[in-house]
Design a protein around this motif. Structure first.
Motif, PDB file in Angstrom:
ATOM      1  N   SER A  40       7.780 -15.280  22.308  1.00  0.00           N
ATOM      2  CA  SER A  40       7.900 -13.820  22.304  1.00  0.00           C
ATOM      3  C   SER A  40       8.472 -13.327  20.979  1.00  0.00           C
ATOM      4  CB  SER A  40       8.761 -13.339  23.474  1.00  0.00           C
ATOM      5  OG  SER A  40      10.073 -13.845  23.374  1.00  0.00           O
ATOM      6  N   CYS A  41       9.391 -14.076  20.394  1.00  0.00           N
ATOM      7  CA  CYS A  41       9.977 -13.668  19.102  1.00  0.00           C
ATOM      8  C   CYS A  41       8.921 -13.646  18.004  1.00  0.00           C
ATOM      9  CB  CYS A  41      11.104 -14.612  18.694  1.00  0.00           C
ATOM     10  SG  CYS A  41      12.553 -14.518  19.746  1.00  0.00           S
ATOM     11  N   THR A  42       8.145 -14.707  17.936  1.00  0.00           N
ATOM     12  CA  THR A  42       7.141 -14.760  16.865  1.00  0.00           C
ATOM     13  C   THR A  42       6.021 -13.758  17.113  1.00  0.00           C
ATOM     14  OG1 THR A  42       6.094 -16.656  17.965  1.00  0.00           O
ATOM     15  CG2 THR A  42       7.605 -17.128  16.152  1.00  0.00           C
ATOM     16  N   LEU A  43       5.635 -13.565  18.360  1.00  0.00           N
ATOM     17  CA  LEU A  43       4.579 -12.585  18.636  1.00  0.00           C
ATOM     18  C   LEU A  43       5.035 -11.176  18.271  1.00  0.00           C
ATOM     19  CD1 LEU A  43       3.115 -13.965  21.988  1.00  0.00           C
ATOM     20  CD2 LEU A  43       2.125 -14.107  19.683  1.00  0.00           C
ATOM     21  N   ASN A  44       6.279 -10.856  18.558  1.00  0.00           N
ATOM     22  CA  ASN A  44       6.804  -9.541  18.164  1.00  0.00           C
ATOM     23  C   ASN A  44       6.809  -9.393  16.645  1.00  0.00           C
ATOM     24  OD1 ASN A  44       7.222  -8.796  20.817  1.00  0.00           O
ATOM     25  ND2 ASN A  44       9.361  -9.405  20.821  1.00  0.00           N
ATOM     26  N   LEU A  45       7.212 -10.445  15.953  1.00  0.00           N
ATOM     27  CA  LEU A  45       7.239 -10.402  14.502  1.00  0.00           C
ATOM     28  C   LEU A  45       5.829 -10.298  13.929  1.00  0.00           C
ATOM     29  CD1 LEU A  45       8.919 -10.370  11.958  1.00  0.00           C
ATOM     30  CD2 LEU A  45       9.076 -12.867  12.084  1.00  0.00           C
ATOM     31  N   LEU A  46       4.876 -10.981  14.545  1.00  0.00           N
ATOM     32  CA  LEU A  46       3.487 -10.873  14.099  1.00  0.00           C
ATOM     33  C   LEU A  46       2.965  -9.448  14.250  1.00  0.00           C
ATOM     34  CD1 LEU A  46       1.957 -14.201  15.447  1.00  0.00           C
ATOM     35  CD2 LEU A  46       2.228 -13.532  13.045  1.00  0.00           C
ATOM     36  N   GLU A  47       3.333  -8.786  15.329  1.00  0.00           N
ATOM     37  CA  GLU A  47       2.934  -7.385  15.512  1.00  0.00           C
ATOM     38  C   GLU A  47       3.544  -6.508  14.420  1.00  0.00           C
ATOM     39  OE1 GLU A  47       3.876  -6.126  19.477  1.00  0.00           O
ATOM     40  OE2 GLU A  47       2.609  -7.685  20.372  1.00  0.00           O
ATOM     41  N   GLU A  48       4.798  -6.760  14.090  1.00  0.00           N
ATOM     42  CA  GLU A  48       5.460  -5.991  13.033  1.00  0.00           C
ATOM     43  C   GLU A  48       4.808  -6.263  11.678  1.00  0.00           C
ATOM     44  OE1 GLU A  48       9.964  -5.083  11.373  1.00  0.00           O
ATOM     45  OE2 GLU A  48       9.703  -6.556  12.964  1.00  0.00           O
ATOM     46  N   ILE A  49       4.445  -7.506  11.425  1.00  0.00           N
ATOM     47  CA  ILE A  49       3.758  -7.857  10.182  1.00  0.00           C
ATOM     48  C   ILE A  49       2.412  -7.152  10.104  1.00  0.00           C
ATOM     49  CG2 ILE A  49       2.581  -9.758   8.987  1.00  0.00           C
ATOM     50  CD1 ILE A  49       4.972 -11.540   9.843  1.00  0.00           C
ATOM     51  N   ALA A  50       1.676  -7.133  11.194  1.00  0.00           N
ATOM     52  CA  ALA A  50       0.370  -6.471  11.207  1.00  0.00           C
ATOM     53  C   ALA A  50       0.505  -4.985  10.905  1.00  0.00           C
ATOM     54  CB  ALA A  50      -0.316  -6.687  12.554  1.00  0.00           C
ATOM     55  N   ALA A  51       1.480  -4.330  11.533  1.00  0.00           N
ATOM     56  CA  ALA A  51       1.690  -2.900  11.292  1.00  0.00           C
ATOM     57  C   ALA A  51       2.106  -2.646   9.844  1.00  0.00           C
ATOM     58  CB  ALA A  51       2.746  -2.352  12.253  1.00  0.00           C
ATOM     59  N   CYS A  52       3.003  -3.474   9.345  1.00  0.00           N
ATOM     60  CA  CYS A  52       3.450  -3.322   7.953  1.00  0.00           C
ATOM     61  C   CYS A  52       2.296  -3.598   6.999  1.00  0.00           C
ATOM     62  CB  CYS A  52       4.618  -4.272   7.682  1.00  0.00           C
ATOM     63  SG  CYS A  52       5.344  -4.076   6.039  1.00  0.00           S
ATOM     64  N   MET A  57      -1.505  -1.580   3.001  1.00  0.00           N
ATOM     65  CA  MET A  57      -2.868  -1.375   2.486  1.00  0.00           C
ATOM     66  C   MET A  57      -3.145   0.100   2.234  1.00  0.00           C
ATOM     67  SD  MET A  57      -4.189  -4.219   1.859  1.00  0.00           S
ATOM     68  CE  MET A  57      -5.793  -3.575   1.452  1.00  0.00           C
ATOM     69  N   VAL A  58      -2.695   0.957   3.117  1.00  0.00           N
ATOM     70  CA  VAL A  58      -2.862   2.398   2.918  1.00  0.00           C
ATOM     71  C   VAL A  58      -2.159   2.827   1.628  1.00  0.00           C
ATOM     72  CG1 VAL A  58      -2.212   4.676   3.814  1.00  0.00           C
ATOM     73  CG2 VAL A  58      -3.212   2.970   5.338  1.00  0.00           C
ATOM     74  N   GLN A  59      -0.923   2.372   1.453  1.00  0.00           N
ATOM     75  CA  GLN A  59      -0.150   2.745   0.266  1.00  0.00           C
ATOM     76  C   GLN A  59      -0.793   2.213  -1.011  1.00  0.00           C
ATOM     77  OE1 GLN A  59       2.387   4.857   0.252  1.00  0.00           O
ATOM     78  NE2 GLN A  59       2.361   4.750  -1.970  1.00  0.00           N
ATOM     79  N   LEU A  60      -1.246   0.964  -0.988  1.00  0.00           N
ATOM     80  CA  LEU A  60      -1.892   0.395  -2.178  1.00  0.00           C
ATOM     81  C   LEU A  60      -3.168   1.142  -2.528  1.00  0.00           C
ATOM     82  CD1 LEU A  60      -1.374  -3.433  -1.572  1.00  0.00           C
ATOM     83  CD2 LEU A  60      -0.249  -2.000  -3.297  1.00  0.00           C
ATOM     84  N   ARG A  61      -3.941   1.526  -1.511  1.00  0.00           N
ATOM     85  CA  ARG A  61      -5.164   2.294  -1.776  1.00  0.00           C
ATOM     86  C   ARG A  61      -4.828   3.646  -2.388  1.00  0.00           C
ATOM     87  NH1 ARG A  61      -7.167   0.338   3.668  1.00  0.00           N
ATOM     88  NH2 ARG A  61      -8.535  -1.386   3.131  1.00  0.00           N
ATOM     89  N   LEU A  62      -3.814   4.306  -1.845  1.00  0.00           N
ATOM     90  CA  LEU A  62      -3.417   5.608  -2.393  1.00  0.00           C
ATOM     91  C   LEU A  62      -2.965   5.475  -3.841  1.00  0.00           C
ATOM     92  CD1 LEU A  62      -1.457   7.185   0.594  1.00  0.00           C
ATOM     93  CD2 LEU A  62      -3.686   7.895  -0.301  1.00  0.00           C
ATOM     94  N   GLU A  63      -2.158   4.468  -4.128  1.00  0.00           N
ATOM     95  CA  GLU A  63      -1.687   4.258  -5.496  1.00  0.00           C
ATOM     96  C   GLU A  63      -2.847   3.949  -6.425  1.00  0.00           C
ATOM     97  OE1 GLU A  63       1.427   1.340  -5.441  1.00  0.00           O
ATOM     98  OE2 GLU A  63       2.696   2.601  -4.155  1.00  0.00           O
ATOM     99  N   TYR A  64      -3.809   3.152  -5.952  1.00  0.00           N
ATOM    100  CA  TYR A  64      -4.974   2.828  -6.758  1.00  0.00           C
ATOM    101  C   TYR A  64      -5.789   4.085  -7.053  1.00  0.00           C
ATOM    102  CZ  TYR A  64      -9.643   1.189  -7.947  1.00  0.00           C
ATOM    103  OH  TYR A  64     -10.852   1.013  -8.562  1.00  0.00           O
ATOM    104  N   LEU A  65      -6.011   4.901  -6.025  1.00  0.00           N
ATOM    105  CA  LEU A  65      -6.789   6.125  -6.223  1.00  0.00           C
ATOM    106  C   LEU A  65      -6.075   7.102  -7.152  1.00  0.00           C
ATOM    107  CD1 LEU A  65      -8.138   6.676  -2.609  1.00  0.00           C
ATOM    108  CD2 LEU A  65      -9.405   5.829  -4.600  1.00  0.00           C
ATOM    109  N   GLU A  66      -4.753   7.194  -7.031  1.00  0.00           N
ATOM    110  CA  GLU A  66      -3.992   8.072  -7.926  1.00  0.00           C
ATOM    111  C   GLU A  66      -4.078   7.580  -9.366  1.00  0.00           C
ATOM    112  OE1 GLU A  66      -0.008   8.336  -6.409  1.00  0.00           O
ATOM    113  OE2 GLU A  66      -0.657   9.368  -4.594  1.00  0.00           O
ATOM    114  N   ALA A  67      -3.967   6.284  -9.566  1.00  0.00           N
ATOM    115  CA  ALA A  67      -4.060   5.729 -10.920  1.00  0.00           C
ATOM    116  C   ALA A  67      -5.454   5.939 -11.489  1.00  0.00           C
ATOM    117  CB  ALA A  67      -3.712   4.248 -10.906  1.00  0.00           C
ATOM    118  N   LYS A  68      -6.446   5.781 -10.658  1.00  0.00           N
ATOM    119  CA  LYS A  68      -7.831   5.971 -11.099  1.00  0.00           C
ATOM    120  C   LYS A  68      -8.058   7.436 -11.488  1.00  0.00           C
ATOM    121  CE  LYS A  68     -12.501   4.831  -9.601  1.00  0.00           C
ATOM    122  NZ  LYS A  68     -13.314   4.288  -8.518  1.00  0.00           N
ATOM    123  N   ALA A  69      -7.557   8.373 -10.697  1.00  0.00           N
ATOM    124  CA  ALA A  69      -7.695   9.793 -11.004  1.00  0.00           C
ATOM    125  C   ALA A  69      -6.950  10.138 -12.291  1.00  0.00           C
ATOM    126  CB  ALA A  69      -7.174  10.637  -9.842  1.00  0.00           C
TER     127      ALA A  69
END
Length: 74
Positions: A40-52, A57-69
């Protein structure tokens, strides 16, 4: 374990400190418990890793698009 190490190192290289730390936490947990990730500990941590990971990925895409613009403006 290879996947956890890869995630830890690659996220650190990309500047995703929280994701890297979560992977390090999972690495430590796996070293303590063995490589059985079905606790249960590792499964909870895996869920947190997936969300993070999704948020990172959203943040990296935004930063990439801002740099490109910015390059287009210059």
């Amino acid at each position: 374990m290879d996947v956890v190490l890869s995630l830890k190192v690659s996220s650190a290289m990309a500047g995703a400190g929280r994701l890297s730390q979560l992977a390090a936490n999972l690495q430590a947990m796996l070293l303590r418990l063995g490589e059985d990730i079905r606790t249960s500990c590792t499964l909870n941590l895996l869920e947190e890793i997936a969300a993070c990971g999704r948020a990172t990925m959203v943040q990296l895409r935004l930063e990439y698009l801002e740099a490109k613009a910015e390059r287009r403006r210059n």
